[in-house]
Enzyme design. Structure first.
Site, PDB file in Angstrom:
ATOM      1  N   THR B 166     -16.590 -22.681 -11.373  1.00 13.21           N
ATOM      2  CA  THR B 166     -17.837 -22.828 -11.309  1.00 13.21           C
ATOM      3  C   THR B 166     -18.614 -23.509 -12.552  1.00 13.21           C
ATOM      4  O   THR B 166     -18.796 -24.793 -12.407  1.00 13.21           O
ATOM      5  CB  THR B 166     -18.909 -21.411 -10.959  1.00 13.21           C
ATOM      6  N   LYS B 188     -10.437 -18.363 -12.882  1.00 11.62           N
ATOM      7  CA  LYS B 188     -11.706 -19.088 -13.330  1.00 11.62           C
ATOM      8  C   LYS B 188     -12.632 -17.873 -13.813  1.00 11.62           C
ATOM      9  O   LYS B 188     -12.457 -16.714 -13.794  1.00 11.62           O
ATOM     10  CB  LYS B 188     -12.406 -19.830 -12.178  1.00 11.62           C
ATOM     11  N   THR B 199     -18.507 -14.654 -12.462  1.00 16.20           N
ATOM     12  CA  THR B 199     -17.222 -14.209 -11.541  1.00 16.20           C
ATOM     13  C   THR B 199     -16.066 -14.523 -12.464  1.00 16.20           C
ATOM     14  O   THR B 199     -15.800 -15.723 -12.704  1.00 16.20           O
ATOM     15  CB  THR B 199     -17.286 -14.377 -10.348  1.00 16.20           C
ATOM     16  N   GLU B 280     -19.234 -19.507 -21.350  1.00 21.08           N
ATOM     17  CA  GLU B 280     -20.456 -20.177 -21.358  1.00 21.08           C
ATOM     18  C   GLU B 280     -21.267 -20.308 -22.939  1.00 21.08           C
ATOM     19  O   GLU B 280     -21.246 -19.256 -23.412  1.00 21.08           O
ATOM     20  CB  GLU B 280     -21.616 -19.390 -20.235  1.00 21.08           C
ATOM     21  N   ASN B 399     -27.805 -20.387 -18.863  1.00 17.89           N
ATOM     22  CA  ASN B 399     -28.098 -19.118 -17.999  1.00 17.89           C
ATOM     23  C   ASN B 399     -29.557 -19.038 -17.997  1.00 17.89           C
ATOM     24  O   ASN B 399     -30.042 -18.033 -16.903  1.00 17.89           O
ATOM     25  CB  ASN B 399     -27.552 -17.812 -18.874  1.00 17.89           C
TER      26      ASN B 399
END
Lengths: 404, 404
Positions: B166, B188, B199, B280, B399
């Site tokens: 993702t 992932k 996730t 991230e 985010n």
């Protein structure tokens, strides 16, 4: 019934800022000075004195196990009486070992000697960077400067409110006017009852005749549980947080116990809103109300879990009605819930009903500064509200370049 | 003694990336396709099939109470056997109510029918945005495309690893070569065993002869506790996290139980490091080791509290050796500690000894990408490491603009 009225220095709500602050109640004097502790050269020490005739006091401290030296000293002195509070900003005097404890004690002793009172009747508060020794020569010179400039004028209270600021951008003051008595307050801090480093310090004064420290402690404890303790900017908890309420009795008026408790709550809530509005990096004021919980405590825990979730906080920064992050966050809260029957609304618009997206949920407008998040856990009648902020670029900026 | 060797696609460590992935072990085929679920038009569905002769499997799921429909369906099917896993990225199929459950079931049934196996032997995994219904027409067309392109070639495993991404910027694969048997893996995710929304999905394959699902579950559980469960990027926990280990027995080799457990751990740790490195907004990889705790569990709790503290994470982003934030954070951990005897070091340099600053602490260089934080609570022999990242501008950026 509310016999009183409150106002604050919050630009959004104040009518008469000159009437705010810790010197509004009779029997209190304050002073501020620039001792040179802050590198910025701004005022950095304040003194608040209860001139009596009563010296009743209550205090609450951080729940962190790592506590700063001033919290240790003030905690030892916390037996129902405080006649003075000395505060420095720019240095937390935390994690400084035995020397830190000696320095905090020396601050109390110097103030006590200058005021001819007992060192046990002095509270000491520090806020700023953790882990540097206090420059005691500057602190002592600061105390020398503070004592002769003590004044009961409103300006003295305002100056004290400014001197205790760290990353605060505005001073925080509040007042409650009862019938012949009042409560004044000042506070600083940028997070929950207990942001790490930022530190929340709050000082309330009243000229009400409150001779029993237990009554003060009860009113203060009940108020902080639903005000300061419900701000949660970053989930961090300071080593230095302190809230002190002092009563001088100088008004000669004994208020109704219930009104007094309500007034303390009102002043604490006013400061809470001011603290939230000035939180580090805030661009959104987010009120998270959880209802339908098994009890109020569980509602508060669930609201706090949501308020601490960085992904949720980033979505708020982006004005993004990403309600899935609310469900993902609350699903981790250690409280009773019906995972298939959770409702969420943003600013009154249902975005999730029975744990499933509502029509139009992605189009809800969150572009305003205030966002109300309402979550129903579907199991009981417990309810609580936690106030948080978004997670913004400027939060990262402020907090990635603090000590260096 | 380690009879095997491992490598990974991590640019820092891999020697032969073409040997990585879920199709390295014998008895597994994989496929990927672009079903059109991701707005980006990138590959977004993958299928992984255990061709036998054994079909032993173990699975672990998110601890979140709000679980996605695929987790429910896969959880119901989790009885020691999986013959296929179908995965989609771009849509989490979470918080979609009964329709979400029906859609996840339909995915399993379509795959089962196409492969002539039981729907109960199919695991379903989804990752992406919460709260939008799956576009089932695209999903069904995706399954139709996946089945005929199943292949045991390394490229098929690589394609599957890319299709499940993702916000991942690189695919994550790993391998362990035993004596005549192997473990392959893909994963992932950008957070802890359980980032909200992001996730974590991990799939391990082995051709070792492991006929008892209990042995697989034991090896997997022990490994995840000290690997995936110790990544904590943002304290958030996904509705969809799933780790599945499947054994085909196709090598005909039964490994030593201890070596097998060690190999699973090694592959999980390899993927853990890859997940951390691609988290991230990461600019720093931070390893927090807490020792001197009452026990290992308490050490892990304390390390996690530090790893979740936003002020600490911002300091890491700023390369700021602000050890006071470590003490303020750990002081809130609900574990045994001696608040006056905590030691902290950054990259091996003592910055705090007995809860007091060490000389030169403010000068420690944290400008590199890797930062090791070592905390000694001073009460026992418990120890644990948690891997986290800094809190950066790009974390906020990524985010705050996900769903809209």
């Amino acid at each position: 019934m509310d016999h009183g009225s409150s106002s604050s220095t919050n630009p959004a709500s104040h009518a008469a800022p000159q009437l705010c602050g810790v010197t509004v109640p009779q029997g209190f004097t304050a002073a501020a000075t620039t001792a040179g502790i802050k590198p910025s050269g701004k005022p950095d020490m304040a003194l608040l004195v209860n001139e009596g005739p009563l010296y009743t006091a209550a205090a609450m401290f951080t729940k962190n196990r790592v506590v700063a030296s001033p919290v240790k000293v003030t905690g030892q002195n916390n037996n129902g009486t405080f006649r003075a509070v000395v505060i420095n900003a720019g240095n937390a005097n935390a994690c400084n070992g035995a020397q830190g404890d000696r320095d905090a004690t020396a601050m109390a002793e110097h103030v006590a000697e200058s005021l001819s009172i007992s060192p046990q009747d002095v509270a000491v508060c520090s806020t700023g960077l953790i882990g540097d020794l206090l420059p005691m020569d500057k602190v002592h010179a600061g105390v020398e400067a503070l004592v002769p400039s003590l004044s009961s004028e409103p300006q003295a209270g305002h100056a004290a409110a400014r001197a205790i600021m760290t990353t605060d951008t505005v001073d925080k003051q509040a007042v409650y006017h009862g019938d012949g008595w009042s409560i004044g307050a000042m506070g600083k801090g940028v997070g929950m009852m207990a942001p790490s480093l930022a530190t929340m310090l709050v000082f309330l004064t009243t000229d009400a005749v409150m001779s029993d420290a237990t009554d003060l402690a009860r009113a203060l404890g009940a108020s902080t549980a639903s005000t300061f303790d419900c701000i949660d900017v970053d989930g961090s908890t300071s080593t230095n947080d302190t809230v002190i309420l002092m009563a001088s009795g100088a008004s000669g008026v004994t208020p109704d116990a219930e009104e007094f408790a309500r007034a303390v709550h009102q002043v604490c809530l006013d400061l809470t809103m001011q603290l939230q509005a000035d939180a580090e990096g805030v661009t959104k004021r987010v009120a998270i109300t959880v209802r339908g919980a098994a009890d109020d405590d569980q509602a508060k825990i669930a609201a706090r879990v949501i308020g601490r979730d960085n992904l949720f906080k980033c979505a708020m920064f982006g004005s993004d009605p990403n309600w899935g992050r609310v469900l993902a966050a609350v699903g981790m809260a250690p409280v009773d819930m019906d995972p298939e029957a959770i409702d969420v609304s943003f600013n009154g618009n249902p975005v999730c009903v029975n744990s499933t997206g509502a029509p139009g949920a992605r189009q809800v407008d969150l572009s305003g500064v205030d966002i109300a998040v309402d979550v129903d856990l579907g199991v009981g009648r417990g309810q609580a509200t936690v106030w948080t902020t978004d997670l913004s670029h400027s939060y990262v900026e402020i907090n990635s370049a603090y000590s260096s």
